[in-house]
Design a protein around this motif. Structure first.
Motif, PDB file in Angstrom:
ATOM      1  N   THR A 549       0.832  -1.201   0.000  1.00 59.26           N
ATOM      2  CA  THR A 549       0.000   0.000   0.000  1.00 59.26           C
ATOM      3  C   THR A 549       0.868   1.253   0.000  1.00 59.26           C
ATOM      4  O   THR A 549       1.808   1.374   0.793  1.00 59.26           O
ATOM      5  N   TYR A 550       0.544   2.188  -0.901  1.00 58.68           N
ATOM      6  CA  TYR A 550       1.258   3.462  -0.978  1.00 58.68           C
ATOM      7  C   TYR A 550       0.253   4.610  -0.872  1.00 58.68           C
ATOM      8  O   TYR A 550      -0.870   4.501  -1.364  1.00 58.68           O
ATOM      9  N   THR A 551       0.701   5.687  -0.238  1.00 52.89           N
ATOM     10  CA  THR A 551      -0.116   6.902  -0.156  1.00 52.89           C
ATOM     11  C   THR A 551       0.561   7.993  -0.972  1.00 52.89           C
ATOM     12  O   THR A 551       1.753   8.268  -0.795  1.00 52.89           O
ATOM     13  N   ILE A 552      -0.185   8.602  -1.882  1.00 58.37           N
ATOM     14  CA  ILE A 552       0.355   9.683  -2.702  1.00 58.37           C
ATOM     15  C   ILE A 552       0.024  10.994  -1.992  1.00 58.37           C
ATOM     16  O   ILE A 552      -1.142  11.389  -1.903  1.00 58.37           O
ATOM     17  N   ALA A 553       1.057  11.648  -1.474  1.00 61.51           N
ATOM     18  CA  ALA A 553       0.863  12.811  -0.607  1.00 61.51           C
ATOM     19  C   ALA A 553       1.294  14.094  -1.299  1.00 61.51           C
ATOM     20  O   ALA A 553       1.798  14.087  -2.427  1.00 61.51           O
ATOM     21  N   GLY A 554       1.102  15.204  -0.586  1.00 62.28           N
ATOM     22  CA  GLY A 554       1.497  16.512  -1.105  1.00 62.28           C
ATOM     23  C   GLY A 554       2.998  16.649  -1.210  1.00 62.28           C
ATOM     24  O   GLY A 554       3.768  15.785  -0.763  1.00 62.28           O
ATOM     25  N   ALA A 555       3.428  17.773  -1.770  1.00 63.19           N
ATOM     26  CA  ALA A 555       4.853  17.980  -2.046  1.00 63.19           C
ATOM     27  C   ALA A 555       5.713  17.930  -0.790  1.00 63.19           C
ATOM     28  O   ALA A 555       6.872  17.534  -0.853  1.00 63.19           O
ATOM     29  N   TRP A 556       5.151  18.334   0.352  1.00 66.05           N
ATOM     30  CA  TRP A 556       5.955  18.427   1.574  1.00 66.05           C
ATOM     31  C   TRP A 556       5.588  17.367   2.603  1.00 66.05           C
ATOM     32  O   TRP A 556       5.936  17.484   3.776  1.00 66.05           O
ATOM     33  N   ASP A 557       4.892  16.339   2.209  1.00 70.77           N
ATOM     34  CA  ASP A 557       4.373  15.357   3.170  1.00 70.77           C
ATOM     35  C   ASP A 557       5.006  13.979   3.057  1.00 70.77           C
ATOM     36  O   ASP A 557       4.543  13.033   3.689  1.00 70.77           O
ATOM     37  N   GLY A 558       6.036  13.826   2.232  1.00 70.76           N
ATOM     38  CA  GLY A 558       6.616  12.511   2.014  1.00 70.76           C
ATOM     39  C   GLY A 558       7.228  11.902   3.265  1.00 70.76           C
ATOM     40  O   GLY A 558       7.919  12.563   4.034  1.00 70.76           O
ATOM     41  N   GLN A 559       6.934  10.624   3.490  1.00 70.97           N
ATOM     42  CA  GLN A 559       7.552   9.811   4.544  1.00 70.97           C
ATOM     43  C   GLN A 559       7.857   8.432   3.942  1.00 70.97           C
ATOM     44  O   GLN A 559       7.094   7.486   4.141  1.00 70.97           O
ATOM     45  N   PRO A 560       8.931   8.313   3.155  1.00 66.24           N
ATOM     46  CA  PRO A 560       9.215   7.074   2.422  1.00 66.24           C
ATOM     47  C   PRO A 560       9.235   5.829   3.289  1.00 66.24           C
ATOM     48  O   PRO A 560       8.839   4.750   2.849  1.00 66.24           O
ATOM     49  N   GLU A 561       9.709   5.981   4.568  1.00 67.67           N
ATOM     50  CA  GLU A 561       9.781   4.798   5.432  1.00 67.67           C
ATOM     51  C   GLU A 561       8.397   4.244   5.757  1.00 67.67           C
ATOM     52  O   GLU A 561       8.268   3.088   6.175  1.00 67.67           O
ATOM     53  N   LYS A 562       7.333   5.068   5.562  1.00 71.21           N
ATOM     54  CA  LYS A 562       5.948   4.623   5.790  1.00 71.21           C
ATOM     55  C   LYS A 562       5.190   4.438   4.478  1.00 71.21           C
ATOM     56  O   LYS A 562       3.958   4.316   4.479  1.00 71.21           O
ATOM     57  N   ASN A 563       5.927   4.458   3.362  1.00 73.19           N
ATOM     58  CA  ASN A 563       5.309   4.345   2.032  1.00 73.19           C
ATOM     59  C   ASN A 563       4.369   5.507   1.729  1.00 73.19           C
ATOM     60  O   ASN A 563       3.415   5.377   0.962  1.00 73.19           O
ATOM     61  N   ILE A 564       4.637   6.665   2.362  1.00 77.48           N
ATOM     62  CA  ILE A 564       3.910   7.890   2.045  1.00 77.48           C
ATOM     63  C   ILE A 564       4.822   8.708   1.124  1.00 77.48           C
ATOM     64  O   ILE A 564       5.893   9.169   1.554  1.00 77.48           O
ATOM     65  N   LEU A 565       4.405   8.871  -0.138  1.00 78.22           N
ATOM     66  CA  LEU A 565       5.289   9.432  -1.143  1.00 78.22           C
ATOM     67  C   LEU A 565       4.808  10.793  -1.626  1.00 78.22           C
ATOM     68  O   LEU A 565       3.617  10.975  -1.919  1.00 78.22           O
ATOM     69  N   SER A 566       5.741  11.746  -1.711  1.00 79.78           N
ATOM     70  CA  SER A 566       5.409  13.012  -2.350  1.00 79.78           C
ATOM     71  C   SER A 566       5.064  12.735  -3.808  1.00 79.78           C
ATOM     72  O   SER A 566       5.727  11.926  -4.468  1.00 79.78           O
ATOM     73  N   TYR A 567       4.035  13.422  -4.308  1.00 78.59           N
ATOM     74  CA  TYR A 567       3.613  13.164  -5.689  1.00 78.59           C
ATOM     75  C   TYR A 567       4.695  13.546  -6.699  1.00 78.59           C
ATOM     76  O   TYR A 567       4.630  13.180  -7.866  1.00 78.59           O
ATOM     77  N   GLN A 568       5.728  14.300  -6.247  1.00 80.06           N
ATOM     78  CA  GLN A 568       6.798  14.727  -7.150  1.00 80.06           C
ATOM     79  C   GLN A 568       7.852  13.646  -7.368  1.00 80.06           C
ATOM     80  O   GLN A 568       8.650  13.756  -8.283  1.00 80.06           O
ATOM     81  N   THR A 569       7.862  12.616  -6.509  1.00 84.70           N
ATOM     82  CA  THR A 569       8.885  11.578  -6.642  1.00 84.70           C
ATOM     83  C   THR A 569       8.636  10.758  -7.903  1.00 84.70           C
ATOM     84  O   THR A 569       7.489  10.601  -8.345  1.00 84.70           O
ATOM     85  N   PRO A 570       9.690  10.207  -8.527  1.00 81.12           N
ATOM     86  CA  PRO A 570       9.522   9.382  -9.729  1.00 81.12           C
ATOM     87  C   PRO A 570       8.573   8.208  -9.514  1.00 81.12           C
ATOM     88  O   PRO A 570       7.809   7.850 -10.412  1.00 81.12           O
TER      89      PRO A 570
END
Length: 602
Positions: A549-570
């Motif tokens: 499970t991944y969460t697509i988050a805002g530009a400043w909300d990324g937490q990669p260790e929790k699979n919460i990804l900034s929408y700007q990441t590849p």
């Protein structure tokens, strides 16, 4: 200092005022705890005063006789401090050619011919102050202390090695070392003394007591595996034999601890240990491959890699490393070692130097920033920034600028890289692929037209940071600069330089925050669709590894260790606009299918 001279063979001043004129006759040498060395010039019996010229004073001082009787120490003419003034040339020659003779002279001046190293040092420092500057004396004394350890006429106390005793009968160096070996309380101290004994090339019979003692320590089983190994080696080296049973037992029975043992050994000891593993274990290649892939110690990785190389056993290691890279499990320590040694082993490591490795490294850089696991010798971004060939080597393997462009996007999207590092990396890419410069211009033009999508919480957070910056941090820094300026001479003013450096950082952060805050738009719940992947959705992907499970988050909300990804990441960019059932190829070159999509509160 005064107490040191009182304990030596120096004449104490008689407090009887009727005798002071005799004790302090002109030409008498003395020592004052504050003024240092002095010489009596004259005595005024009627006034009860003594006129003394101290080295540290420009003019003679008139001192009350009763006061002198209490605080001055008379120095006999044969005292080394006096001789350093009356016979300076000889004392200076001894300091250069035979410093131990000076130490012996000092010890002879004490009633018991014994003194602490501190007392000896202070006397000699006062004696040689006219010849040696403080830093020169420090260097000189460090060399003298090393000579004292091997001096047969001076004994270092068992209870306190800093106590020196002048011996009536000199002790041979080997006997002194053997005694110090048995007096030592830790194995490390014993091994150090045994190593000194090794250099004397003594007959085995003379070393037998030391060998037997090490054997007894091994039998008592109170040592750690590393200590056991070192004790085995020293015992065998001293005896000239190879009683390999103990060493073999450690290597065979402590398999789970072999990596820990290797990490605790010095570089020279590691080579010996690896040779022993090869001679004892049939699976030595697998063991050393495990060292390379699992150790966090760069010396251990380097020693294991070189040993495998010298034994033509690298093919299996390279295969394992390629699999680890594909599975994204390659250790960060090995990546650091690889960057440091890529030129030295270019032909051997070439199967690893590719797009996949550079992608993985930038992911590690991003993760280590988020998890705050960065330190001075394990900072991947800094290492890559300073290295002048690694990125260029990988870029030379790329078949097209399109692939280089994908890697460049990783750099641009990496939130942990500083502006300077990004510029440096981008320059290297453009130097190899000039056509990427147009891509960057198009990207900048496009970005000017788009607003960053952010959550309300992250916007509040940045606004609070900006408020604190302009209302507290910058004014405080301005005050610090003004205060530092008052200290004078700005070229040598470290406080001023530090404050100005802080100012540069604060102003850069202010500009960055202003740019971000002026170019953002808060994501509203009603704008989040449920039928496709977008900012504010949670998506479940199915791959060979299972469901994730991944969460697509805002530009400043990324937490990669929790699979919460900034929408700007590849990674997130590859998922945007995908619907349930769509198949997507991710940046890590794996294929996955979208299983479900749902709005997620960010």
């Amino acid at each position: 200092m005064e107490s040191e001279y009182n304990s030596a063979t120096q004449t104490s001043v008689n407090e009887n005022s009727s005798k002071f004129s005799t004790q302090f006759s002109p030409g008498t040498y003395c020592y004052h705890n504050s003024f240092g060395f002095g010489c009596v010039q004259s005595v005024d019996s009627e006034q009860g005063c003594i006129i003394i010229k101290f080295e540290t004073q420009t003019k003679p001082r008139s001192m009350d006789a009763g006061f002198c009787a209490k605080i001055l120490t008379i120095l006999p003419k044969e005292h080394i401090i006096v001789e350093a003034r009356t016979n300076a040339e000889d004392i200076q020659k001894l300091a250069k050619d035979d410093p131990i003779a000076l130490v012996i002279r000092v010890l002879q001046s004490f009633p018991t011919h014994q003194a602490s190293s501190l007392k000896v040092k202070e006397v000699l420092n006062q004696a040689l102050s006219n010849f040696l500057a403080p830093n020169e004396f420090k260097t000189w004394w460090n060399g003298v202390q090393k000579k004292i350890k091997s001096e047969a006429r001076i004994d270092c106390s068992k209870d306190s090695p800093s106590n020196y005793t002048l011996l009536e009968t000199p002790v041979a160096t080997d006997q002194k070392l053997i005694r110090e070996f048995f007096d030592s309380t830790t194995l490390e101290q014993k091994l150090a003394k045994a190593a000194e004994l090794m250099k004397l090339n003594l007959a085995p019979a003379e070393l037998q007591p030391v060998v037997e003692h090490l054997n007894q320590m091994l039998k008592e089983a109170t040592l750690s595996p590393v200590q056991q190994l070192k004790a085995c080696w020293m015992r065998d080296d001293l005896s000239g034999s190879n009683a390999a049973a103990d060493e073999q037992a450690i290597i065979q029975n402590k398999h789970a601890l072999l990596l820990n043992i290797l990490d605790e050994l010095s570089k020279a000891e590691q080579g010996r240990f690896l040779s022993s593993i090869k001679s004892v274990r049939s699976d030595w290649e697998d063991t050393l491959i495990n060292f390379c892939t699992q150790s966090q110690n760069l010396n251990s990785i380097d020693s294991s890699f070189k040993f495998l190389s010298h034994n033509d056993a690298l093919s299996a290691l390279i295969k394992t490393l390629k699999e680890d890279l594909k599975e994204r499990t390659l250790s960060k320590a090995f990546v650091i070692w690889l960057i440091n040694h890529n030129s030295q082993y270019a032909s051997i490591l070439s199967p690893l130097l590719n797009q996949q490795l550079l992608t993985y490294i930038f992911q590690l850089i991003n993760n280590e920033s988020v998890l705050q696991k960065r330190n001075c010798h394990m900072d991947l971004a800094e290492l890559l920034y300073k290295d002048k060939s690694f990125i260029e080597t990988i870029l030379s393997t790329l078949p097209s600028s399109e692939i280089a462009g994908h890697l460049l996007q990783l750099i641009l999207a990496n939130q942990s890289l500083s502006y300077a590092k990004k510029c440096s990396f981008i320059t290297r890419f453009i130097r190899k692929f000039p056509e990427l410069e147009n891509t960057l211009k198009d990207r900048d033009t496009h970005r000017k037209e788009d607003k960053l999508l952010v959550s309300q919480a992250s916007l509040d957070r940045l606004q609070a940071e900006y408020k604190k910056l302009v209302e507290e941090d910058i004014p405080n820094n301005k005050a610090a600069i003004a205060k530092a300026r008052e200290l004078g001479d700005l070229s040598e003013n470290s406080e001023y330089k530090m404050a100005r450096e802080d100012q540069t950082v604060l102003q850069a952060r202010k500009v960055s925050l202003e740019r971000s805050l002026n170019n953002c738009r808060v994501i509203k719940p009603e704008d989040i669709p449920s039928d496709k992947v977008s900012v504010g959705t949670q998506v479940v992907l199915k791959s060979k590894a299972g469901n994730t499970t991944y969460t697509i988050a805002g530009a400043w909300d990324g937490q990669p260790e929790k699979n919460i990804l900034s929408y700007q990441t590849p990674f997130a960019q590859a998922l945007l606009d995908k619907a349930v059932g769509d198949t997507v190829t991710l940046p890590n070159e794996t294929t996955a299918t979208v299983q479900s999509i749902k709005p997620y509160s960010i």
